[in-house]
Design a protein around this motif. Structure first.
Motif, PDB file in Angstrom:
ATOM      1  N   ALA A 186      -2.303  -3.372   8.760  1.00  0.00           N
ATOM      2  CA  ALA A 186      -2.598  -2.291   7.816  1.00  0.00           C
ATOM      3  C   ALA A 186      -3.772  -1.453   8.321  1.00  0.00           C
ATOM      4  O   ALA A 186      -4.827  -1.988   8.645  1.00  0.00           O
ATOM      5  N   ARG A 205     -10.271   4.278  -3.803  1.00  0.00           N
ATOM      6  CA  ARG A 205      -8.901   4.391  -3.331  1.00  0.00           C
ATOM      7  C   ARG A 205      -8.856   4.981  -1.920  1.00  0.00           C
ATOM      8  O   ARG A 205      -9.755   5.691  -1.489  1.00  0.00           O
ATOM      9  N   ASP A 206      -7.784   4.646  -1.222  1.00  0.00           N
ATOM     10  CA  ASP A 206      -7.427   5.246   0.063  1.00  0.00           C
ATOM     11  C   ASP A 206      -8.592   5.216   1.051  1.00  0.00           C
ATOM     12  O   ASP A 206      -9.156   6.259   1.419  1.00  0.00           O
ATOM     13  N   ALA A 218      -9.324   1.434   7.519  1.00  0.00           N
ATOM     14  CA  ALA A 218      -9.657   0.095   8.009  1.00  0.00           C
ATOM     15  C   ALA A 218     -10.755   0.171   9.062  1.00  0.00           C
ATOM     16  O   ALA A 218     -11.177   1.248   9.490  1.00  0.00           O
ATOM     17  N   LEU A 243      -6.908  -7.542   7.789  1.00  0.00           N
ATOM     18  CA  LEU A 243      -5.885  -6.640   7.240  1.00  0.00           C
ATOM     19  C   LEU A 243      -4.579  -6.656   8.007  1.00  0.00           C
ATOM     20  O   LEU A 243      -3.638  -5.937   7.650  1.00  0.00           O
ATOM     21  N   ARG A 300      -4.817   1.362   6.525  1.00  0.00           N
ATOM     22  CA  ARG A 300      -5.471   1.968   5.371  1.00  0.00           C
ATOM     23  C   ARG A 300      -5.464   0.979   4.221  1.00  0.00           C
ATOM     24  O   ARG A 300      -4.592   0.100   4.129  1.00  0.00           O
ATOM     25  N   ILE A 301      -6.426   1.140   3.336  1.00  0.00           N
ATOM     26  CA  ILE A 301      -6.556   0.296   2.152  1.00  0.00           C
ATOM     27  C   ILE A 301      -6.128   1.127   0.956  1.00  0.00           C
ATOM     28  O   ILE A 301      -6.649   2.241   0.729  1.00  0.00           O
ATOM     29  N   ASP A 302      -5.160   0.629   0.196  1.00  0.00           N
ATOM     30  CA  ASP A 302      -4.679   1.365  -0.975  1.00  0.00           C
ATOM     31  C   ASP A 302      -5.785   1.512  -2.007  1.00  0.00           C
ATOM     32  O   ASP A 302      -6.023   2.599  -2.536  1.00  0.00           O
ATOM     33  N   VAL A 310      -9.190  -6.337  -2.525  1.00  0.00           N
ATOM     34  CA  VAL A 310      -8.652  -5.299  -1.661  1.00  0.00           C
ATOM     35  C   VAL A 310      -7.124  -5.359  -1.714  1.00  0.00           C
ATOM     36  O   VAL A 310      -6.529  -6.442  -1.573  1.00  0.00           O
ATOM     37  N   TYR A 311      -6.494  -4.198  -1.908  1.00  0.00           N
ATOM     38  CA  TYR A 311      -5.040  -4.092  -1.907  1.00  0.00           C
ATOM     39  C   TYR A 311      -4.641  -3.282  -0.672  1.00  0.00           C
ATOM     40  O   TYR A 311      -4.963  -2.095  -0.563  1.00  0.00           O
ATOM     41  N   ALA A 312      -3.978  -3.958   0.270  1.00  0.00           N
ATOM     42  CA  ALA A 312      -3.599  -3.292   1.518  1.00  0.00           C
ATOM     43  C   ALA A 312      -2.387  -4.001   2.112  1.00  0.00           C
ATOM     44  O   ALA A 312      -2.307  -5.230   2.103  1.00  0.00           O
ATOM     45  N   GLY A 313      -1.446  -3.233   2.629  1.00  0.00           N
ATOM     46  CA  GLY A 313      -0.274  -3.809   3.279  1.00  0.00           C
ATOM     47  C   GLY A 313       0.525  -4.737   2.392  1.00  0.00           C
ATOM     48  O   GLY A 313       1.132  -5.699   2.878  1.00  0.00           O
TER      49      GLY A 313
END
Length: 559
Positions: A492, A511-512, A515, A489, A494-496, A459-462
């Motif tokens: 954050a 994508r997008d 949370a 998270l 939202r999750i990129d 997961v890519y977030a913040g």
């Protein structure tokens, strides 16, 4: 507040909300593992046997009955083993438990390890391990003989499900401790340890399309013997297949830990433990897997007698480094279970460690909780409410109330001798203080294993890279955590992106995402674009996202 109990000084903090509350009594948990003479046993696994969306727990009892703890959906658990089809377990001294869908029929199955049968306790080993297939309506049936497991009499400790040949059928590794043992289990002498005839091979059990298991240990090039506490399937080298990290007791006198590199598609494992710095010559009781510093490399915390080891990945085929002392984790203990998780939802992995003396010695020792401070860890067991002084063994994480945070179920043994100064019972620590956003992910395989064994999701977030592997068992100590992937998270919302790497190396990207939800991600077909394998394209994408997240994370920490 200070309490003196039997000469032991126990302290804890009051006046502020602790992260965890002891919910053992309020949740209806009444469990204690009773050993056969001493030392061994106490594991659990997380499953959803009745498919109601709430996570249940199976916990072994040793000489006590096992328990199938149904999650009632209101924060309570009820033992429903009677009438479930699992009553046969009462004829054995059980040890650990793991779960997977071995026949791909949509129901969780159970594999339970044993050391002997309860009608002949003096003969070790004198038992088979047990396989139960889940049935409609939340019941089970014994399939041990049907799957070819009856001839495998053994003194088994921990097991782990994985899919090492990437065919979608969950395979098994079973750790065995003794070939034979004529003495009592309240001690293990040096003569026993150096006796080469005592140590046991593990079992590497290949699942033949949900019909039977076949032991292929030697066929896959393995001949190692040791005092096995099981292993964990994990992709330590990020090459898309499942390797196997094996824990051995008394590694300094017998066989050290093994790191078995999967040579897939060749039907072979190769021990690379010495090259990678994981040939630990310790009393390795259990291990947990996580990426503590968010660099895209898996790290391994291994429990031990005296000092635990924290092996941090260095990448590019370099040996792992033990950084326990440097990172503030060098505490003396006798540790068993261990669980990496973001318990407080601040965006990094913390660590719970279950401690307990060798029964019947039984000097009380509190559990550890190592809070991740970014550049080191701080031991905060008392402050967060998990510093129990029971005789700890295995431990698992799960989401009791489906509220998005992870709770802890920690198994304790009953003392063999009278006079233990505190109550030693299995504890449920409910997470009441997580403050931050979160995400949970359930992976559903199609060509891969149905519950995603062997897969991971990043997961890519913040500005963070948060990588998790699906737990197939053998984690902690002879136990298995939830198979639902969990991410704290922080702030954050939202999750990129979410990048799923399925067993075999194929990737899938979402994508997008928002949370505070549970995502269910089903494995997509495997396309080939412009003659370039999707696995290669996915690997390039994952590398680009990883490098970007690491750079952003480092800027955030130094800015």
């Amino acid at each position: 507040m200070v309490l003196t109990l039997g000469g032991w000084l126990l302290t804890w903090c009051v006046g502020s909300q602790a992260l965890f509350s002891d919910a053992t009594q309020s949740a209806g948990v009444n469990h204690q593992f009773i050993v056969h003479e001493g030392l061994f046993g106490g594991g659990a696994c997380v499953l959803d046997f009745n498919q109601d969306g709430f996570e249940d727990i199976y916990v072994t009892g040793g000489l006590n009955p096992d328990q199938l703890l149904r999650n009632n959906g209101d924060g309570t658990l009820t033992d429903v083993l009677e009438g479930s089809g699992l009553e046969l377990t009462g004829h054995f001294v059980t040890q650990g438990a793991v779960t997977a869908d071995v026949n791909r029929d949509g129901y969780d199955d159970l594999f339970i390890t044993t050391i002997t049968s309860s009608d002949s306790l003096q003969i070790i080993p004198r038992a088979r391990n047990l396989l139960f297939l889940g049935q409609p309506g939340g019941s089970f049936r014994d399939a041990t003989e049907e799957f070819g497991l009856v001839p495998l009499y053994s003194f088994s400790t921990g097991a782990s499900f994985g899919d090492f040949n990437n065919d979608g059928w969950p395979d098994l590794y079973v750790g065995n401790y003794f070939v034979e043992y004529a003495e009592t289990l309240d001690h293990i002498s040096d003569a026993t340890i150096v006796g080469a005839n005592q140590t046991a091979h593990g079992y590497l059990l290949l699942n033949e399309e949900g019909k039977r298991f076949v032991n292929v240990y030697e066929d896959y090039g393995l001949s190692h013997r040791g005092f096995g506490f099981g292993g964990v399937f994990t992709d330590f080298d990020n090459d898309g297949d499942q390797d196997l990290f094996v824990n051995h007791d008394f590694g300094y006198k017998a066989t050290p830990n093994l790191l078995l590199e999967n040579q897939y598609p060749r039907e072979q494992f190769r021990d690379v433990a010495e090259d990678m710095g994981l040939d630990l010559r310790i009393n390795a009781m259990g291990s947990t897997v996580g990426d503590w510093n968010q660099d895209g490399l898996l790290d391994y915390y291994v429990t031990n007698i005296k000092f635990n080891h924290f092996l941090v990945g260095q990448g590019a085929g370099k040996p792992f480094e033990n950084r326990a002392k440097e990172l503030g984790m060098n505490y003396i203990s006798i540790s068993w279970g261990a669980n990496f998780a973001d318990f407080d939802h601040d965006g990094d992995l913390d660590l719970f460690v279950s401690n307990g003396d060798l029964n019947p010695n039984c000097v009380p020792m509190a559990n550890f909780y190592f809070e991740n401070l970014g550049d080191r860890f701080q031991e905060s067991g008392r402050a967060v409410g998990v510093a129990d002084y029971g005789i700890g063994r295995g431990s698992v994480t799960f989401d009791l109330e489906n509220d998005g945070d992870l709770d802890i179920f920690a198994i304790c043994q009953g003392p063999v001798l009278d006079g233990y100064p505190v109550e030693s019972i299995t504890r449920l620590f409910r997470n009441d203080g997580a403050d931050g956003n979160w995400l949970k992910i359930d992976l559903v395989g199609t060509t891969g294993e149905l519950r995603g064994l062997g897969a991971r999701a990043t997961v890519y977030a913040g500005g963070r890279l948060l990588m998790r592997e699906v737990d197939g068992g053998g984690s902690s100590h002879i136990s298995q955590n939830t198979r639902t992937l969990h991410y704290g998270l922080g702030t954050a919302e939202r999750i990129d992106s979410v990048v799923v790497t399925w067993n075999g190396g194929e990737t899938q990207v979402l994508r997008d995402q928002v949370a505070n939800q549970t995502l269910t991600i089903t494995q997509a077909p495997s396309p080939v674009k412009a003659g370039i394998p999707w696995m290669l394209l996915g690997g390039i994408l994952l590398l680009a996202l990883t490098v970007g997240a690491i750079i952003q994370n480092r800027r955030g920490r130094t800015g």
